[in-house]
Every structure is written in C-alpha cells, then in structure tokens.
Write a protein that holds these residues in place. Sequence first.
Motif, PDB file in Angstrom:
ATOM      1  N   ALA A  69      13.562  -6.986  -6.001  1.00 32.69           N
ATOM      2  CA  ALA A  69      14.562  -7.537  -5.087  1.00 32.69           C
ATOM      3  C   ALA A  69      15.460  -6.472  -4.474  1.00 32.69           C
ATOM      4  CB  ALA A  69      15.411  -8.585  -5.817  1.00 32.69           C
ATOM      5  N   ASN A  70      15.705  -5.387  -5.199  1.00 29.73           N
ATOM      6  CA  ASN A  70      16.606  -4.336  -4.712  1.00 29.73           C
ATOM      7  C   ASN A  70      15.856  -3.098  -4.226  1.00 29.73           C
ATOM      8  OD1 ASN A  70      19.021  -5.778  -5.279  1.00 29.73           O
ATOM      9  ND2 ASN A  70      18.792  -5.264  -7.440  1.00 29.73           N
ATOM     10  N   ALA A  71      14.563  -3.248  -3.957  1.00 25.99           N
ATOM     11  CA  ALA A  71      13.734  -2.113  -3.562  1.00 25.99           C
ATOM     12  C   ALA A  71      13.422  -2.145  -2.072  1.00 25.99           C
ATOM     13  CB  ALA A  71      12.426  -2.118  -4.352  1.00 25.99           C
ATOM     14  N   ARG A  72      13.013  -0.994  -1.584  1.00 28.07           N
ATOM     15  CA  ARG A  72      12.307  -0.914  -0.309  1.00 28.07           C
ATOM     16  C   ARG A  72      10.830  -0.959  -0.676  1.00 28.07           C
ATOM     17  NH1 ARG A  72      10.418   4.180   2.840  1.00 28.07           N
ATOM     18  NH2 ARG A  72       9.681   3.262   4.793  1.00 28.07           N
ATOM     19  N   VAL A  73      10.142  -2.020  -0.317  1.00 32.34           N
ATOM     20  CA  VAL A  73       8.764  -2.233  -0.739  1.00 32.34           C
ATOM     21  C   VAL A  73       7.801  -1.886   0.397  1.00 32.34           C
ATOM     22  CG1 VAL A  73       7.065  -3.912  -1.568  1.00 32.34           C
ATOM     23  CG2 VAL A  73       9.448  -4.052  -2.349  1.00 32.34           C
ATOM     24  N   VAL A  74       6.842  -1.035   0.085  1.00 30.60           N
ATOM     25  CA  VAL A  74       5.726  -0.795   0.996  1.00 30.60           C
ATOM     26  C   VAL A  74       4.559  -1.606   0.446  1.00 30.60           C
ATOM     27  CG1 VAL A  74       4.179   0.896   2.017  1.00 30.60           C
ATOM     28  CG2 VAL A  74       6.559   1.509   1.555  1.00 30.60           C
ATOM     29  N   LEU A  75       4.264  -2.711   1.122  1.00 27.95           N
ATOM     30  CA  LEU A  75       3.235  -3.637   0.665  1.00 27.95           C
ATOM     31  C   LEU A  75       1.920  -3.238   1.324  1.00 27.95           C
ATOM     32  CD1 LEU A  75       2.823  -6.205  -1.047  1.00 27.95           C
ATOM     33  CD2 LEU A  75       3.320  -7.539   1.005  1.00 27.95           C
ATOM     34  N   LEU A  76       1.038  -2.646   0.535  1.00 27.98           N
ATOM     35  CA  LEU A  76      -0.225  -2.129   1.042  1.00 27.98           C
ATOM     36  C   LEU A  76      -1.355  -3.103   0.725  1.00 27.98           C
ATOM     37  CD1 LEU A  76      -2.222   0.020   2.106  1.00 27.98           C
ATOM     38  CD2 LEU A  76      -2.164   1.050  -0.198  1.00 27.98           C
ATOM     39  N   GLY A  77      -1.900  -3.690   1.766  1.00 31.53           N
ATOM     40  CA  GLY A  77      -3.118  -4.471   1.608  1.00 31.53           C
ATOM     41  C   GLY A  77      -4.301  -3.576   1.934  1.00 31.53           C
ATOM     42  N   TYR A  78      -5.231  -3.451   1.001  1.00 30.89           N
ATOM     43  CA  TYR A  78      -6.376  -2.578   1.258  1.00 30.89           C
ATOM     44  C   TYR A  78      -7.676  -3.318   0.929  1.00 30.89           C
ATOM     45  CZ  TYR A  78      -6.783  -1.806  -3.805  1.00 30.89           C
ATOM     46  OH  TYR A  78      -6.938  -1.992  -5.159  1.00 30.89           O
ATOM     47  N   HIS A  79      -8.731  -2.854   1.568  1.00 34.79           N
ATOM     48  CA  HIS A  79     -10.060  -3.389   1.278  1.00 34.79           C
ATOM     49  C   HIS A  79     -11.046  -2.234   1.331  1.00 34.79           C
ATOM     50  CE1 HIS A  79     -13.216  -6.298   0.763  1.00 34.79           C
ATOM     51  NE2 HIS A  79     -13.832  -5.887   1.854  1.00 34.79           N
ATOM     52  N   VAL A  80     -11.780  -2.054   0.235  1.00 35.31           N
ATOM     53  CA  VAL A  80     -12.739  -0.955   0.147  1.00 35.31           C
ATOM     54  C   VAL A  80     -14.086  -1.418   0.687  1.00 35.31           C
ATOM     55  CG1 VAL A  80     -13.903   0.659  -1.393  1.00 35.31           C
ATOM     56  CG2 VAL A  80     -11.532  -0.014  -1.848  1.00 35.31           C
ATOM     57  N   LEU A  81     -14.625  -0.630   1.606  1.00 30.04           N
ATOM     58  CA  LEU A  81     -15.870  -0.977   2.280  1.00 30.04           C
ATOM     59  C   LEU A  81     -17.032  -0.130   1.783  1.00 30.04           C
ATOM     60  CD1 LEU A  81     -14.427  -1.017   5.905  1.00 30.04           C
ATOM     61  CD2 LEU A  81     -14.868  -3.018   4.464  1.00 30.04           C
ATOM     62  N   PRO A  82     -18.250  -0.670   1.823  1.00 31.01           N
ATOM     63  CA  PRO A  82     -19.428   0.168   1.565  1.00 31.01           C
ATOM     64  C   PRO A  82     -19.512   1.269   2.616  1.00 31.01           C
ATOM     65  CG  PRO A  82     -19.983  -2.180   1.555  1.00 31.01           C
ATOM     66  CD  PRO A  82     -18.594  -2.075   2.092  1.00 31.01           C
ATOM     67  N   GLU A  83     -20.108   2.385   2.247  1.00 30.36           N
ATOM     68  CA  GLU A  83     -20.166   3.526   3.145  1.00 30.36           C
ATOM     69  C   GLU A  83     -20.801   3.183   4.485  1.00 30.36           C
ATOM     70  OE1 GLU A  83     -18.909   6.510   3.102  1.00 30.36           O
ATOM     71  OE2 GLU A  83     -17.914   6.149   1.193  1.00 30.36           O
ATOM     72  N   GLN A  84     -21.766   2.262   4.476  1.00 34.29           N
ATOM     73  CA  GLN A  84     -22.483   1.964   5.702  1.00 34.29           C
ATOM     74  C   GLN A  84     -21.739   1.002   6.623  1.00 34.29           C
ATOM     75  OE1 GLN A  84     -23.375   1.177   2.654  1.00 34.29           O
ATOM     76  NE2 GLN A  84     -24.241  -0.892   2.496  1.00 34.29           N
ATOM     77  N   THR A  85     -20.596   0.457   6.161  1.00 32.81           N
ATOM     78  CA  THR A  85     -19.848  -0.506   6.965  1.00 32.81           C
ATOM     79  C   THR A  85     -18.746   0.203   7.750  1.00 32.81           C
ATOM     80  OG1 THR A  85     -20.239  -2.244   5.327  1.00 32.81           O
ATOM     81  CG2 THR A  85     -18.451  -2.604   6.917  1.00 32.81           C
ATOM     82  N   ALA A  86     -18.725  -0.019   9.057  1.00 34.41           N
ATOM     83  CA  ALA A  86     -17.713   0.594   9.919  1.00 34.41           C
ATOM     84  C   ALA A  86     -16.361  -0.068   9.690  1.00 34.41           C
ATOM     85  CB  ALA A  86     -18.115   0.475  11.380  1.00 34.41           C
ATOM     86  N   THR A  87     -15.311   0.730   9.581  1.00 37.08           N
ATOM     87  CA  THR A  87     -13.988   0.170   9.333  1.00 37.08           C
ATOM     88  C   THR A  87     -13.506  -0.671  10.509  1.00 37.08           C
ATOM     89  OG1 THR A  87     -13.018   2.245  10.123  1.00 37.08           O
ATOM     90  CG2 THR A  87     -13.298   1.999   7.751  1.00 37.08           C
ATOM     91  N   ARG A 145       7.843 -13.602   0.709  1.00 35.42           N
ATOM     92  CA  ARG A 145       8.379 -13.887  -0.626  1.00 35.42           C
ATOM     93  C   ARG A 145       9.277 -12.760  -1.106  1.00 35.42           C
ATOM     94  NH1 ARG A 145       3.267 -14.788  -4.144  1.00 35.42           N
ATOM     95  NH2 ARG A 145       4.843 -14.629  -5.795  1.00 35.42           N
ATOM     96  N   LEU A 146       8.869 -11.525  -0.839  1.00 34.12           N
ATOM     97  CA  LEU A 146       9.686 -10.382  -1.229  1.00 34.12           C
ATOM     98  C   LEU A 146      10.992 -10.339  -0.449  1.00 34.12           C
ATOM     99  CD1 LEU A 146       6.795  -7.781  -1.413  1.00 34.12           C
ATOM    100  CD2 LEU A 146       8.340  -8.306  -3.319  1.00 34.12           C
ATOM    101  N   THR A 147      10.905 -10.585   0.843  1.00 31.46           N
ATOM    102  CA  THR A 147      12.097 -10.572   1.690  1.00 31.46           C
ATOM    103  C   THR A 147      13.081 -11.655   1.269  1.00 31.46           C
ATOM    104  OG1 THR A 147      10.800  -9.713   3.551  1.00 31.46           O
ATOM    105  CG2 THR A 147      12.925 -10.704   4.068  1.00 31.46           C
ATOM    106  N   ALA A 148      12.559 -12.837   0.945  1.00 26.77           N
ATOM    107  CA  ALA A 148      13.428 -13.931   0.507  1.00 26.77           C
ATOM    108  C   ALA A 148      14.184 -13.574  -0.768  1.00 26.77           C
ATOM    109  CB  ALA A 148      12.597 -15.194   0.289  1.00 26.77           C
TER     110      ALA A 148
END
Length: 256
Positions: free
Chosen positions: A44-62, A83-86
């Motif tokens: 609640a008292n933090a500056r949050v960097v919310l990182l959503g990531y998805h790991v792809l197979p090498e052959q899949t273009a990002t 939810r974090l902001t609230a």
Amino acid sequence: MTETPTADGGEQPETDGTDRPTVLVPLAVLEGESLPPGGPELLANARVVLLGYHVLPEQTATEQAREQFGETAMSKLTEFADRLTAAGADVETRLVFTHDKETTIDRLIYEYDSLAVLVPNSAERVDSVLVALRGTIGVGRNTRLVAGLFADSDVDVTLYHTVGEGESPDDGASFLNGVKADLVERGIAADRIETVVEDADVPIDAIAGRAESHDAVVMGETDPSVTTFVFGMPSEQVAERFLGPVLVVQRERPDE
C-alpha cells in the motif's frame, strides 16, 4: 522481445511518492498467475512496478504474440493495478513478451531502480513481518524498504539474524540493535520491533521455520545474479516452504 508502453494503473494518490520504495512485482499473467490476496495491503505504501510477462518459444515472434494476446494480458494487469491503487500504492504497469524471462526481469529491476522484488505468495492479512538479515552489506536498503512500507502501519517487525562464523551472539545482538535504532529513526515505533539472534546450522531452514509465525518475509539478495537469487536460490527455497509473500531486497547496482 516486445513491450507495451508504460501505463498508469488508475487514479494515483495525491502523494508524489518521493519516499515510497519501488517494488517490482513480476506476474506470468497469461499462465494464470495473479496478484495474491494480501498483496495490495502489503504494498500500500510502495511505488509498484507491475510487470506482466509471457515467455514465448524461440520460434514465436514477439510481435505476433502481442497482437494475439496483448489485449487479454493488459486487461488482467489493469485489474491488478486497480486493486493496488485502491489500497494506496503508486502503480506503473509493463507488459512484456519475451524469450528470456530472467534477462527481462533483471533489466527492469535496474531500469526502475527497484529496491525489492516480490515473490508473490498470498497472505490474508499482514500483521507481522520477519526481516532476515545476514550481514551489514546492503542493510540500509533493507531498512529503507521496511520503514517505507510499514512505518505508517501497525505491522510488527521481527529482525532475525543467524550467527555466522567467527561471530558471537553478542555481536549479532549488537548488529540487530543498530538496525532497530535505524528503523526507529525512520519512523517505526520501538515497541513494534523485536530482535532475535539464533545459532543455526542451516540458516535457510531456520528462516523458513521462523517465517511460519509471520505473514511476510523480507530477505536481502546474497548473490550477484539478481534473477538467479529470486528464482533459484534461498528466497525461492523459503517461498516454497512459506505460504506468505517474500520481498527480496536487491543489491545496489555497481557504478558502470
């Protein structure tokens, strides 16, 4: 690797966030990983960097993955950010499609000068925190995080230290008393801070055992490789045995 632009997680509090510690929260959003219960209260008292990531197979273009899944993933991130902001946190969101999770997380830790990374286990509520301290290196970053998150709360803090080679219990007690004094100076009431020194054969086992009576754990990074520590060393060992969240305090980046 592709990324969406940084986005706000909703209306921000009026504070400028100057004294808020920055915490990176990495979530594999397309694999069902979500912001755990208790996360908003903890941060609640933090500056949050919310990182959503998805790991792809090498052959899949990002770029292809972003076009196919980006909207769904960002919708989930926005829900978590709200939810974090609230709860009171300052929030930024990042969505990344990558072939290398470790490198991506490591880069964003330093890009945002993150003080800690959250291993996102759940906690129904946060009344007490175990702060495991191994030595004097980087201890100021631990106290900055703990005071930044909990000085304005009613959370109780237990400072825990296992005696190292060539160290006496009195040495350990003196070390923790100094840390306690720093936390008091930073705004945490002295009667909310307990100090515990223990002679343990296996420190990680001792930390995990102590953690069972607390709602969250704060640990310092002990390996130069940030991501190796977060995902493959002591913090992971504790997180696997402890049901609550683990905040891993990062080393200060050396001058380049």
